[in-house]
Design an enzyme around this catalytic site. Structure first.
Site, PDB file in Angstrom:
ATOM      1  CB  SER A  99      23.136  73.536 110.033  1.00  0.00           C
ATOM      2  OG  SER A  99      22.460  72.981 111.131  1.00  0.00           O
ATOM      3  CG  HIS A 100      26.357  76.019 114.713  1.00  0.00           C
ATOM      4  ND1 HIS A 100      26.308  77.313 115.135  1.00  0.00           N
ATOM      5  CD2 HIS A 100      27.490  75.900 113.999  1.00  0.00           C
ATOM      6  CE1 HIS A 100      27.390  77.952 114.702  1.00  0.00           C
ATOM      7  NE2 HIS A 100      28.115  77.114 114.021  1.00  0.00           N
TER       8      HIS A 100
END
Length: 67
Positions: free
Chosen positions: A49-50
């Site tokens: 995830s960012h």
């Protein structure tokens, strides 16, 4: 990072890393298909995830998850 964590998860054996694509080993949490795949993966799960940490549920900080 995903490669390093994948190697740690499989005890340093690169076979799993070579045979399973990145999107199966560490699916993206931000996408619906990625979330479905992550839920189906065996534990311990690797998730990519960012998203910034404040956007995750507060239960994450109380869990044993490594971030």
């Amino acid at each position: 990072m995903l490669e390093i964590l994948s190697l740690i998860r499989c005890g340093g054996d690169p076979g799993w890393c070579r045979s399973v694509p990145n999107w199966d080993r560490g699916p993206w949490l931000e996408t619906v298909p990625g979330l479905r795949r992550a839920r189906g993966n065996a534990r311990p799960r690797l998730i990519s995830s960012h998203l910034p940490l404040p956007l995750f549920p507060s239960a994450l900080s109380a869990s044993k998850a490594k971030v």
